[in-house]
Design a protein around this motif. Structure first.
Motif, PDB file in Angstrom:
ATOM      1  N   PHE A   1      -4.863  84.021  88.730  1.00 45.05           N
ATOM      2  CA  PHE A   1      -3.564  83.810  89.342  1.00 45.05           C
ATOM      3  C   PHE A   1      -2.575  83.150  88.376  1.00 45.05           C
ATOM      4  CE2 PHE A   1      -6.369  84.580  92.928  1.00 45.05           C
ATOM      5  CZ  PHE A   1      -5.703  85.676  93.466  1.00 45.05           C
ATOM      6  N   ALA A   2      -3.081  82.458  87.367  1.00 47.52           N
ATOM      7  CA  ALA A   2      -2.199  81.951  86.317  1.00 47.52           C
ATOM      8  C   ALA A   2      -1.616  83.121  85.519  1.00 47.52           C
ATOM      9  CB  ALA A   2      -2.963  81.005  85.395  1.00 47.52           C
ATOM     10  N   LEU A   3      -2.417  84.155  85.311  1.00 42.56           N
ATOM     11  CA  LEU A   3      -1.908  85.346  84.623  1.00 42.56           C
ATOM     12  C   LEU A   3      -0.861  86.069  85.470  1.00 42.56           C
ATOM     13  CD1 LEU A   3      -5.210  86.625  82.991  1.00 42.56           C
ATOM     14  CD2 LEU A   3      -3.142  85.897  81.786  1.00 42.56           C
ATOM     15  N   ILE A   4      -1.073  86.112  86.776  1.00 39.88           N
ATOM     16  CA  ILE A   4      -0.064  86.695  87.671  1.00 39.88           C
ATOM     17  C   ILE A   4       1.235  85.892  87.560  1.00 39.88           C
ATOM     18  CG2 ILE A   4       0.589  86.998  90.105  1.00 39.88           C
ATOM     19  CD1 ILE A   4      -1.278  89.180  89.241  1.00 39.88           C
ATOM     20  N   ASP A   5       1.111  84.561  87.545  1.00 39.82           N
ATOM     21  CA  ASP A   5       2.303  83.714  87.394  1.00 39.82           C
ATOM     22  C   ASP A   5       3.007  83.991  86.062  1.00 39.82           C
ATOM     23  OD1 ASP A   5       1.810  82.568  89.863  1.00 39.82           O
ATOM     24  OD2 ASP A   5       0.854  80.758  89.034  1.00 39.82           O
ATOM     25  N   ALA A   6       2.216  84.179  85.006  1.00 44.55           N
ATOM     26  CA  ALA A   6       2.787  84.480  83.688  1.00 44.55           C
ATOM     27  C   ALA A   6       3.519  85.823  83.710  1.00 44.55           C
ATOM     28  CB  ALA A   6       1.701  84.482  82.622  1.00 44.55           C
ATOM     29  N   MET A   7       2.979  86.783  84.441  1.00 39.85           N
ATOM     30  CA  MET A   7       3.640  88.086  84.561  1.00 39.85           C
ATOM     31  C   MET A   7       4.958  87.939  85.314  1.00 39.85           C
ATOM     32  SD  MET A   7       0.373  90.569  85.277  1.00 39.85           S
ATOM     33  CE  MET A   7       1.234  92.128  85.119  1.00 39.85           C
ATOM     34  N   ASN A   8       4.963  87.143  86.374  1.00 36.14           N
ATOM     35  CA  ASN A   8       6.206  86.892  87.112  1.00 36.14           C
ATOM     36  C   ASN A   8       7.233  86.193  86.235  1.00 36.14           C
ATOM     37  OD1 ASN A   8       6.135  87.882  89.892  1.00 36.14           O
ATOM     38  ND2 ASN A   8       4.331  86.594  90.100  1.00 36.14           N
TER      39      ASN A   8
ATOM     40  N   GLN B   1      -4.958  91.427  79.872  1.00 32.44           N
ATOM     41  CA  GLN B   1      -5.694  90.159  79.984  1.00 32.44           C
ATOM     42  C   GLN B   1      -6.205  89.964  81.409  1.00 32.44           C
ATOM     43  OE1 GLN B   1      -2.584  87.493  77.991  1.00 32.44           O
ATOM     44  NE2 GLN B   1      -4.460  86.282  77.927  1.00 32.44           N
ATOM     45  N   LEU B   2      -5.358  90.248  82.367  1.00 31.99           N
ATOM     46  CA  LEU B   2      -5.726  90.092  83.768  1.00 31.99           C
ATOM     47  C   LEU B   2      -6.902  90.998  84.123  1.00 31.99           C
ATOM     48  CD1 LEU B   2      -4.880  88.771  86.542  1.00 31.99           C
ATOM     49  CD2 LEU B   2      -3.713  90.918  86.964  1.00 31.99           C
ATOM     50  N   MET B   3      -6.870  92.221  83.657  1.00 30.60           N
ATOM     51  CA  MET B   3      -7.949  93.152  83.971  1.00 30.60           C
ATOM     52  C   MET B   3      -9.272  92.679  83.351  1.00 30.60           C
ATOM     53  SD  MET B   3      -6.329  95.002  85.970  1.00 30.60           S
ATOM     54  CE  MET B   3      -7.576  96.159  86.423  1.00 30.60           C
TER      55      MET B   3
ATOM     56  N   GLN C   1     -10.046  89.563  82.624  1.00 21.29           N
ATOM     57  CA  GLN C   1     -10.430  88.363  83.372  1.00 21.29           C
ATOM     58  C   GLN C   1     -11.030  88.740  84.721  1.00 21.29           C
ATOM     59  OE1 GLN C   1     -10.207  85.195  82.199  1.00 21.29           O
ATOM     60  NE2 GLN C   1     -11.136  84.403  84.052  1.00 21.29           N
ATOM     61  N   PHE C   2     -10.442  89.745  85.371  1.00 21.36           N
ATOM     62  CA  PHE C   2     -10.965  90.171  86.665  1.00 21.36           C
ATOM     63  C   PHE C   2     -12.365  90.771  86.516  1.00 21.36           C
ATOM     64  CE2 PHE C   2     -11.741  93.308  89.978  1.00 21.36           C
ATOM     65  CZ  PHE C   2     -11.690  92.469  91.081  1.00 21.36           C
ATOM     66  N   GLU C   3     -12.584  91.559  85.479  1.00 21.91           N
ATOM     67  CA  GLU C   3     -13.918  92.127  85.250  1.00 21.91           C
ATOM     68  C   GLU C   3     -14.951  91.012  85.094  1.00 21.91           C
ATOM     69  OE1 GLU C   3     -13.812  94.820  81.946  1.00 21.91           O
ATOM     70  OE2 GLU C   3     -12.373  96.137  82.943  1.00 21.91           O
ATOM     71  N   SER C   4     -14.597  89.982  84.374  1.00 24.21           N
ATOM     72  CA  SER C   4     -15.485  88.836  84.189  1.00 24.21           C
ATOM     73  C   SER C   4     -15.740  88.137  85.517  1.00 24.21           C
ATOM     74  CB  SER C   4     -14.869  87.868  83.177  1.00 24.21           C
ATOM     75  OG  SER C   4     -15.632  86.697  83.075  1.00 24.21           O
ATOM     76  N   TYR C   5     -14.677  87.949  86.277  1.00 20.44           N
ATOM     77  CA  TYR C   5     -14.806  87.293  87.575  1.00 20.44           C
ATOM     78  C   TYR C   5     -15.669  88.132  88.518  1.00 20.44           C
ATOM     79  CZ  TYR C   5     -13.714  86.026  92.343  1.00 20.44           C
ATOM     80  OH  TYR C   5     -13.844  85.698  93.664  1.00 20.44           O
TER      81      TYR C   5
END
Length: 105
Positions: free
Chosen positions: A11-18, A35-37, A39-43
């Motif tokens: 969600f920090a990456l989403i904030d960075a995108m915004n 980066q988000l993708m 990170q999501f794969e890892s999560y």
């Protein structure tokens, strides 16, 4: 605990995108999305609860939908401004430059 920090990172990456969208830093968006993708794969690999994974997916989907809507709206506003400039025979060079920048985004 690790999964919680991974969720925060997502969600920090989403904030960075915004923020990039707010500051019209269009070129940052593709790298942030990658980066988000990752990170999501890892999560997703670490998450053991299907219900929790589904909740995070839904939140990310909603965040992406909002980003896409905002980006589309900004592009439409920008296009309308440039159309006005072109109709007034002002800023033809600026119209060309902005159009080129918009195509790269």
């Amino acid at each position: 605990m690790e999964r919680e920090s991974q969720q925060r990172a997502l969600f920090a990456l989403i904030d960075a995108m915004n923020e990039a969208l707010d500051k019209q830093r269009w070129r940052r968006l593709p790298a942030l999305r990658q980066q988000l993708m990752r990170q999501f794969e890892s999560y997703a690999a670490a998450e053991t609860s299907e219900a929790e994974l589904r909740v995070v997916k839904e939140k990310l989907h909603a965040a992406f939908a909002a980003l896409i809507a905002r980006r589309t709206q900004r592009a439409e506003v920008l296009k309308a401004r440039m159309d006005k400039h072109q109709k007034l025979s002002e800023g033809v060079l600026a119209y060309s430059m902005v159009n080129l920048i918009s195509e790269k985004a």
